[in-house]
Design a protein around this motif. Structure first.
Motif, mmCIF file in Angstrom:
data_model
loop_
_atom_site.group_PDB
_atom_site.id
_atom_site.type_symbol
_atom_site.label_atom_id
_atom_site.label_comp_id
_atom_site.label_asym_id
_atom_site.label_seq_id
_atom_site.Cartn_x
_atom_site.Cartn_y
_atom_site.Cartn_z
ATOM 1 N N ASN A 20 -53.636 22.638 36.515
ATOM 2 C CA ASN A 20 -53.828 21.677 37.602
ATOM 3 C C ASN A 20 -53.098 20.371 37.321
ATOM 4 O OD1 ASN A 20 -55.417 23.480 39.004
ATOM 5 N ND2 ASN A 20 -57.345 22.591 38.317
ATOM 6 N N THR A 21 -53.175 19.922 36.077
ATOM 7 C CA THR A 21 -52.475 18.692 35.706
ATOM 8 C C THR A 21 -50.974 18.872 35.859
ATOM 9 O OG1 THR A 21 -54.242 18.069 34.189
ATOM 10 C CG2 THR A 21 -52.100 17.017 33.840
ATOM 11 N N ILE A 24 -49.985 18.674 39.554
ATOM 12 C CA ILE A 24 -49.892 17.282 40.033
ATOM 13 C C ILE A 24 -48.620 16.628 39.506
ATOM 14 C CG2 ILE A 24 -50.945 14.985 39.893
ATOM 15 C CD1 ILE A 24 -53.687 16.440 39.830
ATOM 16 N N THR A 27 -45.448 17.905 41.361
ATOM 17 C CA THR A 27 -45.271 17.388 42.721
ATOM 18 C C THR A 27 -44.947 15.897 42.718
ATOM 19 O OG1 THR A 27 -47.652 17.030 42.986
ATOM 20 C CG2 THR A 27 -46.779 19.118 43.790
ATOM 21 N N THR A 28 -45.313 15.204 41.660
ATOM 22 C CA THR A 28 -45.038 13.770 41.555
ATOM 23 C C THR A 28 -43.589 13.508 41.166
ATOM 24 O OG1 THR A 28 -47.325 13.362 40.914
ATOM 25 C CG2 THR A 28 -45.744 11.622 40.424
ATOM 26 N N ALA A 46 -49.084 6.106 40.348
ATOM 27 C CA ALA A 46 -49.038 7.168 41.357
ATOM 28 C C ALA A 46 -49.852 8.372 40.883
ATOM 29 C CB ALA A 46 -47.601 7.585 41.633
ATOM 30 N N LEU A 47 -49.763 8.666 39.619
ATOM 31 C CA LEU A 47 -50.523 9.791 39.065
ATOM 32 C C LEU A 47 -52.023 9.514 39.132
ATOM 33 C CD1 LEU A 47 -48.330 10.697 35.965
ATOM 34 C CD2 LEU A 47 -48.639 12.056 38.041
ATOM 35 N N ASN A 48 -52.400 8.281 38.829
ATOM 36 C CA ASN A 48 -53.813 7.924 38.888
ATOM 37 C C ASN A 48 -54.365 8.075 40.309
ATOM 38 O OD1 ASN A 48 -54.018 7.408 36.168
ATOM 39 N ND2 ASN A 48 -53.597 5.229 36.388
ATOM 40 N N SER A 49 -53.557 7.704 41.290
ATOM 41 C CA SER A 49 -54.012 7.831 42.678
ATOM 42 C C SER A 49 -54.099 9.304 43.095
ATOM 43 C CB SER A 49 -53.102 7.056 43.633
ATOM 44 O OG SER A 49 -51.824 7.649 43.668
ATOM 45 N N ASN A 50 -53.370 10.168 42.419
ATOM 46 C CA ASN A 50 -53.440 11.608 42.691
ATOM 47 C C ASN A 50 -54.604 12.269 41.966
ATOM 48 O OD1 ASN A 50 -51.245 11.717 44.405
ATOM 49 N ND2 ASN A 50 -49.791 12.176 42.770
ATOM 50 N N ILE A 52 -55.134 12.500 38.612
ATOM 51 C CA ILE A 52 -54.747 13.264 37.420
ATOM 52 C C ILE A 52 -55.719 12.995 36.268
ATOM 53 C CG2 ILE A 52 -53.189 11.534 36.422
ATOM 54 C CD1 ILE A 52 -51.309 14.024 35.854
#
Length: 184
Positions: A20-21, A24, A27-28, A46-50, A52
Motif C-alpha cells: 500500500n505504501t 501511494i 502514484t505520487t 504531499a505524501l502526508n496528505s495522501n 502514507i
C-alpha cells in the motif's frame, strides 16, 4: 485448549503495509520511486496528505537496495511484491518486526507475544521467525498449558490421597516417598 498463535495476520499486515505504501509512492512520483524522491522534503507534505504510513516509507527508504534487485535506482511493484513474499517465506528479524509490526495497526497482542518469545520461537536459530515457527510455538505452548491444566485437575481429583495445597511437577509416587522420608 488455549488459543494457538498464528503469525499469518502479522505477515499479511506487513505485506499489505509495504504494498500500500508503495502504491501511494508510485502514484505520487511520476518519474518512479527513487531514493531521491523518497528524500524530497517537498514531496513529504504531499505524501502526508495522501495518508502514507511514515514507518513503511522509512523502511522502504532505508532498505532501498534490498528492494531494488535490478539496481536501476527505481522500485517497481514486482520488486516490492517479491521482497514482501521473500520476507514472509524466510521470516523476519526482531528489528523488522519492531519497525514494521508496530506500523500495521493490528492488535499488539500477537506482536508482543512474538517479540517477547522471539528466541524461543526461532527454532532454527537463524535470527528470523517464520509463520511456521510461530505456529509451531503456539502449538507447543498450547500443549504444555493443557498438560499443566490436566495435571492440576488430576491432582485436585486425587486430593483425598494427599495434600494438594501446593502444585508441583512431582508424581503421585513422589508424595509416597516424601511421606516415607518424613517418617525416617
Amino acid at each position: 485448549m488455549a488459543n494457538r498463535i498464528d503469525g499469518t495476520s502479522l505477515f499479511t499486515s506487513m505485506n499489505s503495509g509495504l504494498t500500500n505504501t508503495f502504491s501511494i509512492l508510485s502514484t505520487t512520483f511520476s518519474d518512479g520511486v527513487t531514493l531521491k524522491n523518497l528524500a524530497d522534503k517537498e514531496a513529504a507534505s504531499a505524501l502526508n496528505s495522501n495518508g502514507i504510513n511514515q514507518n513503511f516509507k522509512s523502511y522502504i527508504q532505508t532498505n532501498f537496495a534490498s528492494f531494488d534487485k535490478n539496481h536501476d535506482g527505481k522500485l517497481t511493484a514486482d520488486e516490492i511484491n517479491a521482497y514482501a513474499t521473500n520476507l514472509a517465506r524466510q521470516g523476519m528479524t526482531m528489528e523488522q518486526l519492531a519497525q514494521l509490526g508496530t506500523s500495521t495497526g493490528m492488535s499488539s497482542s500477537l506482536l508482543d507475544t512474538v517479540m517477547s518469545h522471539f528466541n524461543e520461537i526461532d527454532a532454527n536459530k537463524d535470527g528470523k521467525v517464520t509463520n511456521a515457527e510461530i505456529q509451531a510455538y503456539g502449538v507447543n505452548s498450547s500443549v504444555e498449558k493443557q498438560r499443566k491444566a490436566d495435571r492440576t485437575q488430576m491432582l485436585k481429583q486425587m486430593s483425598t490421597f494427599y495434600d494438594t495445597s501446593t502444585t508441583s511437577d512431582a508424581s503421585l509416587l513422589d508424595y509416597r516417598y516424601l511421606e516415607d522420608d518424613e517418617k525416617a
